[in-house]
Scaffold this active site. Structure first.
Site, PDB file in Angstrom:
ATOM      1  N   ARG A  70       0.824  -1.195   0.000  1.00 27.54           N
ATOM      2  CA  ARG A  70       0.000   0.000   0.000  1.00 27.54           C
ATOM      3  C   ARG A  70       0.864   1.253   0.000  1.00 27.54           C
ATOM      4  O   ARG A  70       0.575   2.235  -0.690  1.00 27.54           O
ATOM      5  CB  ARG A  70      -0.948  -0.016   1.205  1.00 27.54           C
ATOM      6  CG  ARG A  70      -2.068  -1.029   1.064  1.00 27.54           C
ATOM      7  CD  ARG A  70      -2.885  -1.141   2.326  1.00 27.54           C
ATOM      8  NE  ARG A  70      -3.529   0.124   2.681  1.00 27.54           N
ATOM      9  CZ  ARG A  70      -4.124   0.320   3.858  1.00 27.54           C
ATOM     10  NH1 ARG A  70      -4.118  -0.634   4.764  1.00 27.54           N
ATOM     11  NH2 ARG A  70      -4.720   1.472   4.122  1.00 27.54           N
ATOM     12  N   HIS A 118      -7.177   6.772  12.432  1.00 25.91           N
ATOM     13  CA  HIS A 118      -6.715   5.385  12.253  1.00 25.91           C
ATOM     14  C   HIS A 118      -5.211   5.315  12.053  1.00 25.91           C
ATOM     15  O   HIS A 118      -4.682   4.267  11.689  1.00 25.91           O
ATOM     16  CB  HIS A 118      -7.432   4.721  11.063  1.00 25.91           C
ATOM     17  CG  HIS A 118      -8.889   4.536  11.306  1.00 25.91           C
ATOM     18  ND1 HIS A 118      -9.783   4.251  10.295  1.00 25.91           N
ATOM     19  CD2 HIS A 118      -9.628   4.622  12.440  1.00 25.91           C
ATOM     20  CE1 HIS A 118     -11.002   4.152  10.815  1.00 25.91           C
ATOM     21  NE2 HIS A 118     -10.950   4.377  12.105  1.00 25.91           N
TER      22      HIS A 118
HETATM   23  C1  BV8 Z   1     -12.426   0.784  18.505  1.00 26.74           C
HETATM   24  C2  BV8 Z   1      -6.763   0.017   9.535  1.00 26.74           C
HETATM   25  C3  BV8 Z   1     -12.744   0.264  20.830  1.00 26.74           C
HETATM   26  C4  BV8 Z   1      -6.066   1.141   8.938  1.00 26.74           C
HETATM   27  C5  BV8 Z   1      -9.096   0.215   9.856  1.00 26.74           C
HETATM   28  C6  BV8 Z   1     -18.936   0.081  18.097  1.00 26.74           C
HETATM   29  C7  BV8 Z   1     -18.135   1.040  18.709  1.00 26.74           C
HETATM   30  C8  BV8 Z   1     -16.744   0.935  18.660  1.00 26.74           C
HETATM   31  C9  BV8 Z   1     -16.129  -0.119  17.982  1.00 26.74           C
HETATM   32  C10 BV8 Z   1     -16.923  -1.063  17.374  1.00 26.74           C
HETATM   33  C11 BV8 Z   1     -18.316  -0.966  17.426  1.00 26.74           C
HETATM   34  N1  BV8 Z   1     -18.811  -2.034  16.744  1.00 26.74           N
HETATM   35  C12 BV8 Z   1     -17.790  -2.774  16.258  1.00 26.74           C
HETATM   36  C13 BV8 Z   1     -16.642  -2.248  16.642  1.00 26.74           C
HETATM   37  C14 BV8 Z   1     -15.326  -2.783  16.319  1.00 26.74           C
HETATM   38  C15 BV8 Z   1     -14.727  -2.190  15.039  1.00 26.74           C
HETATM   39  C16 BV8 Z   1     -15.708  -1.983  13.932  1.00 26.74           C
HETATM   40  O1  BV8 Z   1     -16.174  -0.857  13.717  1.00 26.74           O
HETATM   41  N2  BV8 Z   1     -16.000  -3.024  13.187  1.00 26.74           N
HETATM   42  C17 BV8 Z   1     -16.908  -2.871  12.057  1.00 26.74           C
HETATM   43  C18 BV8 Z   1     -16.347  -3.588  10.840  1.00 26.74           C
HETATM   44  C19 BV8 Z   1     -18.274  -3.379  12.499  1.00 26.74           C
HETATM   45  N3  BV8 Z   1     -14.075  -0.945  15.374  1.00 26.74           N
HETATM   46  C20 BV8 Z   1     -12.841  -0.984  15.872  1.00 26.74           C
HETATM   47  O2  BV8 Z   1     -12.253  -2.020  16.155  1.00 26.74           O
HETATM   48  C21 BV8 Z   1     -12.165   0.363  16.138  1.00 26.74           C
HETATM   49  N4  BV8 Z   1     -11.679   0.356  17.486  1.00 26.74           N
HETATM   50  O3  BV8 Z   1     -13.466   1.335  18.382  1.00 26.74           O
HETATM   51  O4  BV8 Z   1     -11.867   0.472  19.763  1.00 26.74           O
HETATM   52  C22 BV8 Z   1     -13.433  -1.054  20.627  1.00 26.74           C
HETATM   53  C23 BV8 Z   1     -12.731  -2.170  20.159  1.00 26.74           C
HETATM   54  C24 BV8 Z   1     -13.390  -3.389  20.001  1.00 26.74           C
HETATM   55  C25 BV8 Z   1     -14.773  -3.494  20.283  1.00 26.74           C
HETATM   56  C26 BV8 Z   1     -15.485  -2.366  20.703  1.00 26.74           C
HETATM   57  C27 BV8 Z   1     -14.813  -1.167  20.884  1.00 26.74           C
HETATM   58  C28 BV8 Z   1     -10.966   0.548  15.216  1.00 26.74           C
HETATM   59  C29 BV8 Z   1     -11.403   0.851  13.836  1.00 26.74           C
HETATM   60  C30 BV8 Z   1     -10.165   1.103  12.938  1.00 26.74           C
HETATM   61  C31 BV8 Z   1      -9.968  -0.084  12.082  1.00 26.74           C
HETATM   62  N5  BV8 Z   1      -8.904   0.160  11.133  1.00 26.74           N
HETATM   63  N6  BV8 Z   1      -8.108   0.033   9.027  1.00 26.74           N
HETATM   64  C32 BV8 Z   1      -5.761   0.789   7.534  1.00 26.74           C
HETATM   65  O5  BV8 Z   1      -5.142  -0.273   7.304  1.00 26.74           O
HETATM   66  O6  BV8 Z   1      -6.151   1.600   6.686  1.00 26.74           O
HETATM   67  S1  BV8 Z   1     -10.636   0.454   9.235  1.00 26.74           S
HETATM   68  C33 BV8 Z   1     -10.597   0.755   7.569  1.00 26.74           C
HETATM   69  O7  BV8 Z   1     -11.949   1.062   7.214  1.00 26.74           O
HETATM   70  C34 BV8 Z   1      -9.816   1.975   7.123  1.00 26.74           C
HETATM   71  O8  BV8 Z   1      -9.116   2.635   8.138  1.00 26.74           O
HETATM   72  C35 BV8 Z   1     -10.882   2.900   6.538  1.00 26.74           C
HETATM   73  O9  BV8 Z   1     -10.603   4.218   6.766  1.00 26.74           O
HETATM   74  C36 BV8 Z   1     -12.046   2.452   7.306  1.00 26.74           C
HETATM   75  C37 BV8 Z   1     -13.388   2.894   6.828  1.00 26.74           C
HETATM   76  O10 BV8 Z   1     -13.551   2.547   5.464  1.00 26.74           O
HETATM   77  P1  BV8 Z   1     -13.934   3.739   4.450  1.00 26.74           P
HETATM   78  O11 BV8 Z   1     -12.922   4.804   4.612  1.00 26.74           O
HETATM   79  O12 BV8 Z   1     -15.352   4.109   4.652  1.00 26.74           O
HETATM   80  O13 BV8 Z   1     -13.704   3.048   3.037  1.00 26.74           O
HETATM   81  P2  BV8 Z   1     -14.718   2.134   2.222  1.00 26.74           P
HETATM   82  O14 BV8 Z   1     -13.938   1.497   1.122  1.00 26.74           O
HETATM   83  O15 BV8 Z   1     -15.505   1.284   3.172  1.00 26.74           O
HETATM   84  O16 BV8 Z   1     -15.756   3.172   1.584  1.00 26.74           O
HETATM   85  C38 BV8 Z   1     -15.311   4.097   0.610  1.00 26.74           C
HETATM   86  C39 BV8 Z   1     -16.493   5.000   0.291  1.00 26.74           C
HETATM   87  O17 BV8 Z   1     -16.048   6.001  -0.647  1.00 26.74           O
HETATM   88  C40 BV8 Z   1     -17.664   4.284  -0.385  1.00 26.74           C
HETATM   89  O18 BV8 Z   1     -18.857   4.640   0.291  1.00 26.74           O
HETATM   90  C41 BV8 Z   1     -17.670   4.835  -1.822  1.00 26.74           C
HETATM   91  O19 BV8 Z   1     -18.975   4.965  -2.334  1.00 26.74           O
HETATM   92  C42 BV8 Z   1     -17.045   6.185  -1.620  1.00 26.74           C
HETATM   93  N7  BV8 Z   1     -16.358   6.742  -2.806  1.00 26.74           N
HETATM   94  C43 BV8 Z   1     -15.729   6.066  -3.814  1.00 26.74           C
HETATM   95  N8  BV8 Z   1     -15.214   6.961  -4.694  1.00 26.74           N
HETATM   96  C44 BV8 Z   1     -15.507   8.212  -4.205  1.00 26.74           C
HETATM   97  C45 BV8 Z   1     -16.228   8.074  -3.003  1.00 26.74           C
HETATM   98  N9  BV8 Z   1     -16.674   9.130  -2.293  1.00 26.74           N
HETATM   99  C46 BV8 Z   1     -16.401  10.356  -2.768  1.00 26.74           C
HETATM  100  N10 BV8 Z   1     -15.698  10.577  -3.912  1.00 26.74           N
HETATM  101  C47 BV8 Z   1     -15.245   9.536  -4.654  1.00 26.74           C
HETATM  102  N11 BV8 Z   1     -14.565   9.763  -5.796  1.00 26.74           N
END
Ligand code: BV8
Length: 241
Positions: A70, A118
């Protein structure tokens, strides 16, 4: 589009504090794959295999290979018109940036007031002494700490299951508690706690503006367009007010 741009510009101009929340879609027009799109990074890999501490403990070299792959992509890319427009908007407005992106492009584009919730792909953290350092080269899949010599380095990235940095959470909470308008750009809204920010602003009577070709958030104003197209137009409107 014209009317929505005017309304969005007025909301931002009248706001005493606003927040821009960005995700991977912000960097799509820079040529950096998003996570969950059809060309997404996770097409070949899944977060379970890579972006979590268990994966790193099991196979640090594999995780380093993914991040080095990446980094090599990102090192060839530039910020797009959306990054630059957002950075300029911050000169006109009390607009703070909260990005989920680790690609450093907002910083390159000149954004000042920002939190990378992040982490940052060019930063490392030593498992031995805890030192945070910068590492741009990508030829070593198992880099060691230059400070303590024995400590293994990990990407200074927040993985699934890991809490965001306390100081980052504090800063973001302080901004969100006073935020009157949140501009949600290029995120699928699936990762918490970031995925809850827009609803928080709405619940405290603020306005939500979304820019995403596939809208993913309840918003007062939605631009179902690319961020690189909308943000320069929005900046122009704000300058005219
Ligand atoms: C945490 C690593 C405490 C970095 C990433 C409730 C509360 C808190 C936590 C949780 C919860 N429920 C579940 C959890 C746990 C978990 C979580 O959220 N799981 C999900 C999958 C359900 N969260 C965590 O673990 C977080 N920690 O809160 O700690 C905790 C811990 C455990 C349990 C409870 C609490 C940590 C989260 C960080 C994870 N790290 N990645 C890296 O390698 O990059 S996440 C990863 O996804 C990336 O960081 C990225 O930023 C992130 C989000 O993705 P998006 O940025 O939205 O990207 P995506 O591809 O999905 O979407 C792109 C969008 O762009 C699309 O909508 C598309 O239409 C659009 N698009 C495309 N082209 C364009 C455009 N928009 C505009 N213009 C364009 N041209």
């Amino acid at each position: 589009m014209e009317k929505k741009l005017e309304k969005a510009a007025q909301l931002l101009k009248q706001s005493s504090l606003s927040v821009a929340l960005t995700g991977a879609g912000m960097s799509a027009e820079s040529g950096i794959p998003t996570f969950r799109g059809k060309e997404g990074l996770w097409k070949n890999f899944s977060a379970q295999e890579l972006a979590n501490p268990q994966a790193f403990a099991k196979d640090p070299q594999l995780v380093w290979q993914w991040y080095n792959w990446r980094k090599d992509i990102i090192l060839q890319k530039q910020p797009n018109a959306g990054h630059y427009a957002l950075a300029q908007m911050q000169e006109f407005l009390p607009l703070h940036l909260v990005t989920q992106n680790v690609d450093n492009l907002h910083r390159v584009a000149g954004s000042q007031s920002m939190v990378e919730i992040h982490g940052n792909i060019f930063k490392t953290r030593c498992l031995g002494c805890g030192k945070i350092d910068e590492l741009r080269q990508t030829n070593d899949d198992a880099p060691l700490c230059r400070q303590c010599n024995t400590g293994q380095l990990r990407p200074d990235i927040v993985w699934f299951g890991e809490s965001l940095a306390h100081k980052d959470l504090q800063q973001v909470s302080a901004w969100l508690s006073r935020c009157e308008v949140i501009l949600v750009i290029g995120t699928s809204g699936q990762v918490y706690p970031a995925a809850g920010f827009a609803a928080q602003i709405a619940s405290q009577g603020g306005s939500v503006i979304e820019i995403n070709p596939q809208p993913a958030t309840q918003a007062n104003i939605t631009f179902a367009n690319a961020s690189g197209e909308v943000l320069p137009l929005l900046l122009q409107k704000i300058k005219e007010l």
